[in-house]
Design a protein around this motif. Sequence first.
Motif, PDB file in Angstrom:
ATOM      1  N   THR A  53       0.702  -1.315   0.123  1.00 58.07           N
ATOM      2  CA  THR A  53       0.054   0.013  -0.109  1.00 58.07           C
ATOM      3  C   THR A  53       0.662   1.315   0.032  1.00 58.07           C
ATOM      4  OG1 THR A  53      -1.675  -1.409   1.125  1.00 58.07           O
ATOM      5  CG2 THR A  53      -1.914   1.235   1.230  1.00 58.07           C
ATOM      6  N   LYS A  54       1.889   1.253   0.873  1.00 55.87           N
ATOM      7  CA  LYS A  54       2.817   2.474   0.825  1.00 55.87           C
ATOM      8  C   LYS A  54       3.235   2.670  -0.642  1.00 55.87           C
ATOM      9  CE  LYS A  54       7.061   4.221   2.765  1.00 55.87           C
ATOM     10  NZ  LYS A  54       8.229   3.530   3.519  1.00 55.87           N
ATOM     11  N   ASP A  55       4.011   1.758  -1.148  1.00 52.00           N
ATOM     12  CA  ASP A  55       4.656   1.934  -2.514  1.00 52.00           C
ATOM     13  C   ASP A  55       3.251   2.527  -3.525  1.00 52.00           C
ATOM     14  OD1 ASP A  55       6.817   1.035  -1.706  1.00 52.00           O
ATOM     15  OD2 ASP A  55       6.298  -1.068  -2.049  1.00 52.00           O
ATOM     16  N   LEU A  56       2.222   1.982  -3.409  1.00 54.13           N
ATOM     17  CA  LEU A  56       0.908   2.174  -4.314  1.00 54.13           C
ATOM     18  C   LEU A  56       0.599   3.844  -4.044  1.00 54.13           C
ATOM     19  CD1 LEU A  56      -1.334   1.681  -6.286  1.00 54.13           C
ATOM     20  CD2 LEU A  56      -2.615   0.977  -4.429  1.00 54.13           C
ATOM     21  N   CYS A  57       0.758   4.131  -2.807  1.00 51.81           N
ATOM     22  CA  CYS A  57       0.395   5.640  -2.435  1.00 51.81           C
ATOM     23  C   CYS A  57       1.429   6.462  -3.000  1.00 51.81           C
ATOM     24  CB  CYS A  57       0.602   5.882  -1.042  1.00 51.81           C
ATOM     25  SG  CYS A  57      -1.077   5.225  -0.222  1.00 51.81           S
ATOM     26  N   ILE A  58       2.770   6.108  -2.952  1.00 50.36           N
ATOM     27  CA  ILE A  58       3.663   6.875  -3.639  1.00 50.36           C
ATOM     28  C   ILE A  58       3.695   6.973  -5.146  1.00 50.36           C
ATOM     29  CG2 ILE A  58       6.215   7.122  -3.792  1.00 50.36           C
ATOM     30  CD1 ILE A  58       6.629   5.953  -1.254  1.00 50.36           C
ATOM     31  N   GLU A  59       3.365   6.026  -5.727  1.00 46.06           N
ATOM     32  CA  GLU A  59       2.974   5.803  -7.139  1.00 46.06           C
ATOM     33  C   GLU A  59       1.958   6.924  -7.599  1.00 46.06           C
ATOM     34  OE1 GLU A  59       1.616   2.719 -10.515  1.00 46.06           O
ATOM     35  OE2 GLU A  59       2.983   1.996  -8.945  1.00 46.06           O
ATOM     36  N   LEU A  60       0.778   6.623  -6.895  1.00 47.41           N
ATOM     37  CA  LEU A  60      -0.454   7.366  -7.355  1.00 47.41           C
ATOM     38  C   LEU A  60      -0.242   8.759  -7.004  1.00 47.41           C
ATOM     39  CD1 LEU A  60      -3.148   4.954  -5.741  1.00 47.41           C
ATOM     40  CD2 LEU A  60      -2.622   5.269  -8.332  1.00 47.41           C
ATOM     41  N   LEU A  61       0.512   9.023  -6.106  1.00 44.78           N
ATOM     42  CA  LEU A  61       0.589  10.590  -5.660  1.00 44.78           C
ATOM     43  C   LEU A  61       1.634  11.214  -6.835  1.00 44.78           C
ATOM     44  CD1 LEU A  61       0.981  10.428  -1.787  1.00 44.78           C
ATOM     45  CD2 LEU A  61      -1.080  11.572  -2.911  1.00 44.78           C
ATOM     46  N   LYS A  62       2.397  10.604  -7.399  1.00 46.96           N
ATOM     47  CA  LYS A  62       3.229  11.126  -8.437  1.00 46.96           C
ATOM     48  C   LYS A  62       2.412  11.289  -9.763  1.00 46.96           C
ATOM     49  CE  LYS A  62       7.765   9.377  -6.517  1.00 46.96           C
ATOM     50  NZ  LYS A  62       9.089   8.580  -6.674  1.00 46.96           N
ATOM     51  N   GLN A  63       1.633  10.422  -9.901  1.00 46.79           N
ATOM     52  CA  GLN A  63       0.813  10.367 -11.008  1.00 46.79           C
ATOM     53  C   GLN A  63      -0.189  11.474 -10.973  1.00 46.79           C
ATOM     54  OE1 GLN A  63      -1.493   6.702 -11.640  1.00 46.79           O
ATOM     55  NE2 GLN A  63       0.498   5.461 -11.667  1.00 46.79           N
ATOM     56  N   ASP A 158      -5.774  -3.530  -6.422  1.00 51.36           N
ATOM     57  CA  ASP A 158      -6.638  -4.127  -7.585  1.00 51.36           C
ATOM     58  C   ASP A 158      -7.995  -3.411  -7.494  1.00 51.36           C
ATOM     59  OD1 ASP A 158      -7.459  -5.139  -5.276  1.00 51.36           O
ATOM     60  OD2 ASP A 158      -7.556  -7.063  -5.762  1.00 51.36           O
ATOM     61  N   LEU A 159      -8.105  -2.318  -6.987  1.00 51.39           N
ATOM     62  CA  LEU A 159      -9.386  -1.444  -7.099  1.00 51.39           C
ATOM     63  C   LEU A 159      -9.307  -0.783  -8.578  1.00 51.39           C
ATOM     64  CD1 LEU A 159     -11.744  -0.431  -5.627  1.00 51.39           C
ATOM     65  CD2 LEU A 159     -10.243   1.696  -4.951  1.00 51.39           C
ATOM     66  N   PRO A 160     -10.432  -0.952  -9.084  1.00 48.75           N
ATOM     67  CA  PRO A 160     -10.719  -0.234 -10.489  1.00 48.75           C
ATOM     68  C   PRO A 160     -10.449   1.391 -10.298  1.00 48.75           C
ATOM     69  CG  PRO A 160     -12.460  -1.864 -10.206  1.00 48.75           C
ATOM     70  CD  PRO A 160     -11.788  -1.679  -8.976  1.00 48.75           C
ATOM     71  N   HIS A 161      -9.924   2.076 -11.148  1.00 50.48           N
ATOM     72  CA  HIS A 161      -9.576   3.571 -10.842  1.00 50.48           C
ATOM     73  C   HIS A 161      -9.145   3.872  -9.569  1.00 50.48           C
ATOM     74  CE1 HIS A 161     -11.938   3.431 -14.887  1.00 50.48           C
ATOM     75  NE2 HIS A 161     -13.085   2.536 -14.092  1.00 50.48           N
ATOM     76  N   VAL A 162      -8.195   3.269  -9.361  1.00 50.61           N
ATOM     77  CA  VAL A 162      -7.712   3.679  -7.882  1.00 50.61           C
ATOM     78  C   VAL A 162      -6.905   4.914  -7.843  1.00 50.61           C
ATOM     79  CG1 VAL A 162      -5.411   2.498  -8.464  1.00 50.61           C
ATOM     80  CG2 VAL A 162      -6.324   2.565  -5.939  1.00 50.61           C
ATOM     81  N   LYS A 163      -6.649   5.524  -8.858  1.00 52.21           N
ATOM     82  CA  LYS A 163      -5.960   6.843  -8.786  1.00 52.21           C
ATOM     83  C   LYS A 163      -6.918   7.741  -8.513  1.00 52.21           C
ATOM     84  CE  LYS A 163      -4.666   9.367 -12.620  1.00 52.21           C
ATOM     85  NZ  LYS A 163      -3.923   9.667 -13.552  1.00 52.21           N
ATOM     86  N   GLU A 164      -8.421   7.725  -9.528  1.00 49.19           N
ATOM     87  CA  GLU A 164      -9.306   8.577  -9.139  1.00 49.19           C
ATOM     88  C   GLU A 164     -10.029   8.529  -7.683  1.00 49.19           C
ATOM     89  OE1 GLU A 164      -8.968   6.740 -11.874  1.00 49.19           O
ATOM     90  OE2 GLU A 164      -8.267   8.311 -13.432  1.00 49.19           O
ATOM     91  N   TYR A 165      -9.857   7.180  -7.288  1.00 48.29           N
ATOM     92  CA  TYR A 165     -10.355   6.999  -5.968  1.00 48.29           C
ATOM     93  C   TYR A 165      -9.642   7.859  -4.788  1.00 48.29           C
ATOM     94  CZ  TYR A 165     -11.021   4.493  -1.408  1.00 48.29           C
ATOM     95  OH  TYR A 165     -11.108   3.963  -0.035  1.00 48.29           O
ATOM     96  N   LEU A 166      -8.323   7.935  -5.038  1.00 52.18           N
ATOM     97  CA  LEU A 166      -7.309   8.600  -4.298  1.00 52.18           C
ATOM     98  C   LEU A 166      -7.413  10.185  -4.391  1.00 52.18           C
ATOM     99  CD1 LEU A 166      -5.451   8.752  -1.944  1.00 52.18           C
ATOM    100  CD2 LEU A 166      -3.389   8.423  -3.650  1.00 52.18           C
ATOM    101  N   ARG A 167      -7.723  10.365  -5.587  1.00 59.07           N
ATOM    102  CA  ARG A 167      -7.997  12.017  -5.859  1.00 59.07           C
ATOM    103  C   ARG A 167      -9.470  12.319  -5.180  1.00 59.07           C
ATOM    104  NH1 ARG A 167      -6.823  14.560 -10.975  1.00 59.07           N
ATOM    105  NH2 ARG A 167      -6.359  12.295 -11.765  1.00 59.07           N
TER     106      ARG A 167
END
Length: 191
Positions: A53-63, A158-167
Motif C-alpha cells: 500500500t505504501k508503494d502504491l500511495c507513492i506511485e499514485l501521488l506522483k501520478q 486491484d481497485l478499479p480506477h484507484v488513482k481517481e479514488y485517491l483523488r
Amino acid sequence: METIISTIVIIACTYFFTRRKVKPIEQETDSGTQPEASADILQEEKQEEPPHTKDLCIELLKQLNCEVFVSEEEENRLDFTYQGEHFIIDATNESFFINIWDPGWYVVPLDDLEQMSNVRKAVNTINNYSGTTIVYYIEEEGQKFILHSKRQCILPKDLPHVKEYLRALLDDFFAVQKWLSKEIETQNKEN
C-alpha cells in the motif's frame, strides 16, 4: 408427564443441531465445482502476497503530480502537497489501510471564546455526516485552537480506477473545509 416432555425436547434439540451442522456440508458438496475451487485457490494466493500500500500511495501521488517525501523519523509517513495544501498519509506495505491527514488548516485564538464555540458546533455537525472527520488540538503554548482533518480508508491495488479514488478522497478534504466555512457563517448569524 415431565419426563416425556423433557425427552421430546432433548430429541428435537439433538435433531435440530445435528441437522444444522450437516446441512451446510451437504450444500458445499452439491454446489462445489472445479472452476469455483480454482477461483478460491487464486483468491488465497492473492491474499498471501502483501498489499504494498505504501508503494502504491507513492506511485499514485506522483501520478497526481505530487512531490512525495518519506519522513526520516517515521518511515511509514508520506508528506506531500496536493492543490497547495500540505497532507500526510500514514501507510505501510503490510496493510490495506491508510490514514490521510490535512494538518493545521484552520486556527482560532483561544481567547476568542465565541468563535471557538461556533467552530466546535460546526465541527460536530460536519462529523455527523462526513467520512472525512475534523479533529481539533489546543496548543497551550501559542494559545491556539487548531483544526485538522483525517480520513481512514483502504487502498487496495486491484481497485478499479484507484488513482481517481485517491483523488476523490483528497478532494473531499477541500469539500469539508468549504462546508465548515458555511456552518461557521450559519453559527455566527444565529449568535
